[in-house]
Each structure stands twice: as C-alpha cells, then as structure tokens.
Design an enzyme around this catalytic site. Structure first.
Site, PDB file in Angstrom:
ATOM      1  N   GLY A  28       2.262   7.652  12.845  1.00 32.63           N
ATOM      2  CA  GLY A  28       1.777   6.676  12.284  1.00 32.63           C
ATOM      3  C   GLY A  28       2.042   5.421  12.735  1.00 32.63           C
ATOM      4  O   GLY A  28       2.295   4.679  11.688  1.00 32.63           O
ATOM      5  N   ALA A  29       3.364   4.813  13.642  1.00 37.20           N
ATOM      6  CA  ALA A  29       4.057   3.835  13.868  1.00 37.20           C
ATOM      7  C   ALA A  29       2.777   2.679  13.948  1.00 37.20           C
ATOM      8  O   ALA A  29       3.009   1.043  14.335  1.00 37.20           O
ATOM      9  CB  ALA A  29       4.828   3.519  14.521  1.00 37.20           C
ATOM     10  N   GLY A  31      -0.855  -0.405  10.020  1.00 33.09           N
ATOM     11  CA  GLY A  31      -0.157  -0.568   8.521  1.00 33.09           C
ATOM     12  C   GLY A  31       0.905  -0.516   8.275  1.00 33.09           C
ATOM     13  O   GLY A  31       1.895  -1.340   9.091  1.00 33.09           O
ATOM     14  N   ILE A  32       2.153  -0.031   6.938  1.00 31.83           N
ATOM     15  CA  ILE A  32       2.901   0.013   6.885  1.00 31.83           C
ATOM     16  C   ILE A  32       4.025   0.798   7.849  1.00 31.83           C
ATOM     17  O   ILE A  32       5.093   0.455   8.289  1.00 31.83           O
ATOM     18  CB  ILE A  32       3.218   0.991   5.664  1.00 31.83           C
ATOM     19  CG1 ILE A  32       2.479   0.481   4.142  1.00 31.83           C
ATOM     20  CG2 ILE A  32       4.577   1.113   5.213  1.00 31.83           C
ATOM     21  CD1 ILE A  32       2.241   1.510   3.404  1.00 31.83           C
ATOM     22  N   SER A  86       4.277   9.231  -2.280  1.00 34.26           N
ATOM     23  CA  SER A  86       3.798   8.241  -2.863  1.00 34.26           C
ATOM     24  C   SER A  86       3.954   8.861  -5.096  1.00 34.26           C
ATOM     25  O   SER A  86       3.747   9.529  -5.252  1.00 34.26           O
ATOM     26  CB  SER A  86       1.867   8.387  -2.711  1.00 34.26           C
ATOM     27  OG  SER A  86       1.619   7.804  -3.784  1.00 34.26           O
ATOM     28  N   TYR A 101      -5.422  14.891  -1.668  1.00 28.22           N
ATOM     29  CA  TYR A 101      -4.279  13.959  -1.977  1.00 28.22           C
ATOM     30  C   TYR A 101      -2.765  13.780  -2.363  1.00 28.22           C
ATOM     31  O   TYR A 101      -1.914  13.877  -1.888  1.00 28.22           O
ATOM     32  CB  TYR A 101      -5.012  12.497  -1.044  1.00 28.22           C
ATOM     33  CG  TYR A 101      -3.662  10.862  -1.534  1.00 28.22           C
ATOM     34  CD1 TYR A 101      -3.439  11.007   0.405  1.00 28.22           C
ATOM     35  CD2 TYR A 101      -3.167  10.415  -1.788  1.00 28.22           C
ATOM     36  CE1 TYR A 101      -2.327   9.895   0.389  1.00 28.22           C
ATOM     37  CE2 TYR A 101      -2.203   9.442  -1.905  1.00 28.22           C
ATOM     38  CZ  TYR A 101      -1.612   9.327  -0.260  1.00 28.22           C
ATOM     39  OH  TYR A 101      -0.951   8.682  -0.313  1.00 28.22           O
TER      40      TYR A 101
END
Length: 426
Positions: free
Chosen positions: A125-126, A129-130, A255, A287
């Site tokens: 997921g690069a 966002g983060i 998280s 989640y």
C-alpha cells in the site's frame, strides 16, 4: 524499558569538545588539560555513530591534508563530522534506550542523518497515505523501496511524484510490483517475483489495509477486511521469510482499535468463513478484529524468529489520520474530515513505522508494540500466547483450504497443537 527523563546531561562542560574516529567511535577532548577520553565527561557513557556518513554527504581530504565534509544536497561544507549529530549511547542492556521521538515527530526527523543505501524495503500500500510517506522517506535516504500495490498505475504515479519533488534522483530506487491482497494467488506471484529479483530483504512494512467496507467477499471467498488486513500479509511474510537475514525487520501496522476487538477462539474461524456472520456483520468490529490479528501475528512471528537476529514489531500509526482509509462510507469520511485538524499529518503518522524499521537502538529487540515511537502495552488479549498460536495455525488452515495442502511457503510452518476454548475461558 529504562527511559531517561531528558537529554540535559548531554551538554559538555566548558573546554570540552566531542570528536569521532573514522570507525565511528566518539571521544572527548579537554582543551584545558590537553587530554582525551572515551566516556562523556558528565554522563560517563560511551557513544558510537553509524559507520557511514549521512546520505548525501562526502568526506574529502584537501591537498593540504585537511578533512572537510560536503553535503551534496545543500552544498554545505563543514569541518565537523556530521555523524556526531546522530551519536547514540552504547547500551549496557538491549532494552535500555532513551525515547528520542514522540507524537509530533515526523518520519524524516526519525531518519535524519541515516544512510540506507544498499537496503531493500517492501511496503504494501505504498502508493498513497501513510504508506506513501513511509516509502518516500526511506527512498530519500537511499533505500531501495518496492511499492507492493494493487493499482500499478497509482503506484507509478506516486513514484513520479517523488521524482518531480525531490532534488536527488531518489525515484530510481523505487520499483512498483503488483500485489492484490484480496487474492492469495497474487500473493504467491508477488513472492515469486521478489525471490527472482532479490536475494535479501532488509525491511518488510505491512502497511496496506481496508476499513469501513460492507460485508464483501474476496476473490478467494473470504471476508475482505480479514484477508486484506491480516491473512494475505501473514502469507506474504511466510513466503518472503527465506529472504530475511540477520538485521532484517518486519513491521506490522496495526491500530489502537485492536483494544476493542471481540475475537475469540470460538469465533475466529467463522469470522472469515461462515455465511452466518453476514447477519451480524459490522465493519468496525471486523476492522478491530483484523488489527488484533496484526498484533497477535507479530507476537508469534517474533517468537518464531527469535535467535535469528530478525526483529518484528507492531504499531499504531495515529488516530483517524487523513488518508483514503475512510472512503467507503460517507459517515466515516465526514467524521475523519471533522477531526482532521486535531490528528497527525501523514509524515507524523509514518514516523513510528520508520522508527520500527530503522532505529539503531532497537537492534536485538523484538516482539514490541509501539505508539508514538515509544514502546507501550498492547491489550491483554493481544498478549495471549495461546490465542496467537491459534491464529497462526488457523491462518495456515485457511490458506491451505484455498490453495491446497501443497501451498508454497507453508512447509512445516504449523506450530504444535492448538486447543479451542470457549469465550468465557478467555
């Protein structure tokens, strides 16, 4: 962890100067007595710096024999070894280190002065966002970064953004490779591609995730949030484990939501597989449970790799950071927009991932959960070793149920026997 209250003791007394040898050992010169010593005159501690200069710096010996240091990014020249700014006290025990960063620190501050040339990092997921800030920060310091993304077009756009923004041509260190976490076959293909191109991976950052989805099935017929956030990352790590070497790090982005999970031994398997969950499905619970799986996975993986010099950490990046995570429901988008002025920036949110992946004081440590670049206690359920072991073996069962018993990367990965217990027993 023994954390010092402040850095005030580091100030040198009048007449003292801090110097560093070519090998990275710090020593102290007293100009009043003309003596030198290895220990700090106030703290009595020894310090050492990284053997290489910060990224972009060069050590030059002039014709007159003087040593100068040149920063090719800023064109600054100095006679002081820039490594001194990043000296770290030598630890008596592996768990002794000072907290150097906090909630306001950025990823680039954590990396300041580090040269990651020759390192290879994989970030899921690069492209946004983060994950993007994490990738950009690592690449800016010389690291080769593999953008493991489902949308290759978006990944290439992100790499092009780095190319146009940064003065140094760091985008040449960025490579986009397709990875769809909703497909275990895609995970296998990605793993095979990495193994064919690289013989060593130094950093794996399991960053990608989904949030707020309605009940959705993956290509493999599993619940989407569980597979994307946990199961595919679990499998990806096992496939790439042969490329991890002493000093490698696996960073699992979890998280604080893991504290609100209701996952138990009795509902772990049905959570991902049973149609009965459709009737009781709530995306927030899904989640939270997936984030608990992240911490449990990191805990068990750290135990499995103990003794190999490979560190495993899990972390919380920040509360309700403004990313695309909330895009699946208008109410979540509204809520994230309202709190945006009070949450971390993307650079701040990426700091803990970067810290876990690169901080030199974490050498020889593993299995720790971090928040704001600081070790903290995970939930009681996240510290349950039996639950971690159960999740590990159940994850293997799920993968083999889809890809078959000969699924690559799972050879002899099952760990002992697991015992299903009731909710009340946990």
């Amino acid at each position: 962890m023994n954390l010092a209250d402040s850095d005030s003791d580091d100030e040198l007394p009048p007449g003292w100067e801090e110097r560093v040898t070519v090998g990275g050992y710090v020593y102290y010169a007293n100009h009043l007595t003309k003596n030198t010593q290895w220990t700090h005159p106030r703290t009595g501690k020894k310090k050492k710096v990284a053997g290489s200069l910060p990224f972009g710096w060069e050590r030059i010996v002039t014709q007159t024999g003087q040593i100068i240091y040149v920063n090719h990014e800023t064109e600054r020249t100095t006679y002081t070894d820039p490594r001194l700014a990043f000296a770290i006290e030598e630890k008596e025990h592996a768990t002794d280190f000072r907290q150097r960063f906090d909630a306001s620190s950025t990823a680039l501050q954590v990396l300041h002065g580090r040269d990651l040339s020759g390192k290879v990092a994989i970030i899921t997921g690069a492209n946004a966002g983060i994950g993007f800030e994490t990738a950009r920060s690592l690449a800016k310091h010389g690291c080769t970064v593999i953008f493991a993304c489902r949308n290759l077009y978006a990944a290439e756009e992100s790499i092009e953004k780095i190319r146009t923004e940064e003065r140094l041509n760091i985008a040449d260190n960025c490579i986009a490779i397709h990875l769809d976490l909703s497909s275990l076959s895609s995970v296998v293909q990605f793993g095979n591609t990495i193994k064919s191109r690289y013989h060593q991976i130094d950093i794996i950052i399991l960053n990608a995730g989904v949030f707020g989805l309605p009940y959705t099935k993956t290509l493999d017929g599993l619940e989407m949030t569980f597979q994307v956030n946990h199961l595919s990352h679990f499998y990806l790590t096992l496939l790439l484990e042969p490329l991890l070497v002493q000093g490698s790090r696996v960073v699992v982005v979890s998280s604080e939501s893991h504290r609100f999970a209701n996952l138990t031994a009795s509902n772990l398997d049905p959570l991902a597989l049973s149609p009965e969950t459709w009737r009781h499905y709530w995306n927030m619970t899904a989640y939270n449970n997936s984030k608990l799986c992240n911490v449990l996975f990191a805990r068990q993986l750290a135990k499995n790799l103990q003794g190999k010099g490979i560190s495993v950490f899990s972390l919380h990046p920040g509360n309700m950071v403004s990313t695309g995570l909330s895009r699946h429901w208008w109410l979540y988008r509204l809520l994230f927009a309202v709190v945006r002025p009070f949450t971390k920036s993307l650079q701040q949110a990426a700091s803990t991932s970067i810290y876990c992946a690169t901080a030199p004081e974490l050498v020889e440590l593993t299995g720790i959960y971090f928040n704001n670049c600081c070790p903290c206690q995970e939930s009681e359920l996240a510290k349950n070793d039996e639950m971690a072991l159960l999740l590990w073996n159940t994850s293997i069962d799920m993968i083999q149920g889809i890809l078959g018993n000969n699924a690559p990367g799972l050879e002899e990965k099952r760990l002992g026997n697991t015992i299903f217990r009731s909710h009340q027993e946990y």
